[in-house]
Design an enzyme around this catalytic site. Structure first.
Site, PDB file in Angstrom:
ATOM      1  N   LYS A 113      53.654  23.145  70.239  1.00 54.65           N
ATOM      2  CA  LYS A 113      53.912  24.586  70.313  1.00 54.65           C
ATOM      3  C   LYS A 113      52.959  25.305  71.274  1.00 54.65           C
ATOM      4  CE  LYS A 113      56.392  24.786  65.982  1.00 54.65           C
ATOM      5  NZ  LYS A 113      56.179  23.403  65.481  1.00 54.65           N
TER       6      LYS A 113
HETATM    7  C1  LIG Z   1      57.206  22.651  65.016  1.00 58.95           C
HETATM    8  C2  LIG Z   1      57.089  21.184  65.044  1.00 58.95           C
HETATM    9  C3  LIG Z   1      58.216  20.352  65.058  1.00 58.95           C
HETATM   10  C4  LIG Z   1      59.618  20.901  64.983  1.00 58.95           C
HETATM   11  O1  LIG Z   1      59.987  21.634  66.116  1.00 58.95           O
HETATM   12  P1  LIG Z   1      61.219  22.657  66.068  1.00 58.95           P
HETATM   13  O2  LIG Z   1      61.168  23.383  67.346  1.00 58.95           O
HETATM   14  O3  LIG Z   1      60.961  23.554  64.886  1.00 58.95           O
HETATM   15  O4  LIG Z   1      62.449  21.861  65.882  1.00 58.95           O
HETATM   16  C5  LIG Z   1      58.027  18.991  65.134  1.00 58.95           C
HETATM   17  N1  LIG Z   1      56.786  18.451  65.159  1.00 58.95           N
HETATM   18  C6  LIG Z   1      55.684  19.218  65.141  1.00 58.95           C
HETATM   19  C7  LIG Z   1      54.349  18.572  65.151  1.00 58.95           C
HETATM   20  C8  LIG Z   1      55.794  20.608  65.097  1.00 58.95           C
HETATM   21  O5  LIG Z   1      54.699  21.360  65.087  1.00 58.95           O
END
Ligand SMILES: *Cc1c(COP(=O)(O)O)cnc(C)c1O
Length: 474
Positions: A113
């Site tokens: 993210k």
């Molecule tokens: C947020 C997250 C996901 C999922 O991603 P989405 O965009 O919500 O589908 C998968 N793995 C990790 C480590 C995350 O932080």
């Protein structure tokens, strides 16, 4: 470029207005009127661009109301070697024949993210200054969004951050990462409930028009368009990197993405719509397998918070994929009335069934899906560690497990590495024993720092009171 809502009841808007929004006023999600089309010649020109150059080439097509020199400056300040650990920003590495990992988690909070959030922090600050406005960000996190948002927005002018997290449901490392921040514009609130409860509180406050206007509420949850946009870039980057390395093969390139809110893979879907020759987009879920059910059977039945499992890939413990509506809108030929109807059904708990269009979902849009369990994660982590000398986190392990299971002879799969293993040390130890897990310098010793958090019962009113109290005291 103008942006419209999936529910069709919102006036078209410019990028800089959509950037600061959560849900559209009509309850839908904002998205571009159409996706820009990139032809093969342009793709080849983009192949050898640096990450910031590629980000600029892509984002300028969507952020048409931002001054180009300013956009370039924002991107150059965001995507640096010092923040992401390498000039590749999102490096790929080969795991085994026809399987690559795309390293998305080398930013400040060691999860994917950061790639979008670091950009959003700079973009928010820029747009707020231009508009001479302030913003109160409220967000819900199951672990990673929250810390990524806080590290992106800490110390930024004209922004106050309130981050809701499920009390006692995050790893020790995640708590330390978030709660140890002492910037005066960062406020952590732990809710006695699940992630979906936190998300429901954020939605409730966003829907209170008076409160929303009075406190200039905004969000950075994964429905934010700016995040999706920033994520599109690494699909292009990874595609170029792998097809460079594999220039002798006729195999097609697919992506496999550990998914929860459908934010990451939604960006892949948009890259594919823009003309990037992605063969398949493989959704990997954990035991919270609502998306797996949809992409295999066509039935979308989100579950309530009390039917959401707590798993060892906690950032995917999500039973309502909040970005999913962006894909369904396109799938239903932009029929916003139908989208509205279907997602009203979701709200009332009945879900919907689109089994009749599954052929389109698979062949036209390239989607496939698989599921991974706790035992699968452990086995995959152990196998990669022992046989490939590669240590991966539990979310990435869900992706690798599903990629291997669904892989066809004619494809190379790039699996997104969405977090670094040190964030989820408990599960690594369970999989392979008490080994030393490498940890980037800037995260060493954070568990020993003082933590700043307010614990509240699962009630939107209490959160509203807290926000009022803090903002009035400023
Ligand atoms: C947020 C997250 C996901 C999922 O991603 P989405 O965009 O919500 O589908 C998968 N793995 C990790 C480590 C995350 O932080």
């Amino acid at each position: 470029m103008k942006y419209i809502s999936t529910r069709g009841q919102t006036e078209p808007m410019a990028f800089s207005d959509v950037l600061l929004m959560g849900l559209a006023p009509d309850g839908g999600l904002m998205l571009p009127e159409s996706y820009p089309q990139i032809d093969a010649a342009t793709l080849e020109q983009w192949r050898h661009l640096s990450y910031p150059e590629l980000a600029f080439a892509i984002m300028r097509l969507f952020a048409t109301d931002i001054d180009e020199a300013d956009l370039k400056d924002m991107i150059n300040r965001t995507y640096t070697e010092s923040v992401f650990g390498s000039s590749d920003i999102t490096p790929v590495r080969k795991l085994e024949d026809n399987l690559y990992l795309l390293g998305l988690s080398n930013g400040p909070t060691l999860a994917f993210k950061d790639v979008a959030m670091q950009f959003l922090g700079n973009a928010f600050e820029y747009v707020l200054k231009k508009k001479n406005e302030r913003l109160t960000i409220i967000g819900a996190t199951s672990g990673d969004t929250g810390s990524a948002a806080e590290y992106a927005l800490r110390g930024k002018d004209n922004i106050e951050v309130f981050m809701l997290s499920p009390f006692g449901k995050m790893s020790e490392f995640q708590r330390a990462q978030m709660y140890s921040l002492d910037d005066t514009n960062i406020h952590n609130i732990a809710i006695k409930g699940m992630f979906d409860d936190c998300q429901d509180i954020v939605k409730a406050l966003q829907q209170d028009a008076e409160f929303k206007a009075k406190y200039s509420l905004g969000t950075v949850n994964s429905i934010n368009w700016g995040r999706i946009l920033a994520q599109i870039v690494y699909y292009f980057k990874a595609y170029f990197a792998v097809t460079d390395l594999e220039s002798n093969t006729s195999k097609k390139v697919s992506f496999c993405v550990p998914s929860g809110n459908f934010g990451n893979i939604c960006a892949g879907h948009i890259a594919r719509e823009m003309g990037l020759p992605i063969h398949r987009l493989i959704v990997a879920t954990n035991e919270n397998d609502v998306l797996n059910d949809f992409f295999n059977q066509g039935a979308y039945h989100p579950r309530s918070a009390d039917k959401t499992y707590v798993t060892s890939s906690p950032s995917m413990d999500i039973s309502k994929a909040s970005n999913f509506e962006r894909f369904v809108y396109l799938l239903l030929d932009k029929d916003s009335n139908r989208v509205h109807e279907l997602f009203d059904g979701v709200k009332s708990g009945t879900g919907f069934d689109l089994a009749d269009v599954m052929e389109v979902v698979n062949s036209r849009y390239g989607f496939a899906a698989g599921k991974s369990t706790h035992a699968d994660r452990l086995a995959t982590i152990k196998d990669l560690y022992e046989n490939h000398q590669d240590l991966i986190d539990p979310h990435t392990a869900d992706g690798v497990k599903v990629a291997r299971e669904l892989q066809r002879d004619d494809e190379i799969i790039i699996c997104a590495e969405t977090a670094l293993p040190v964030k989820f040390a408990e599960t690594i130890v369970e999989a392979i024993g008490d080994i030393h897990i490498e940890r980037p310098l800037h995260t060493q010793g954070i568990e020993d720092l003082a933590q700043h958090v307010t614990v509240l019962d699962n009630k939107a009113d209490l959160v509203a009171e807290e926000i009022k109290k803090v903002i009035q005291a400023r």
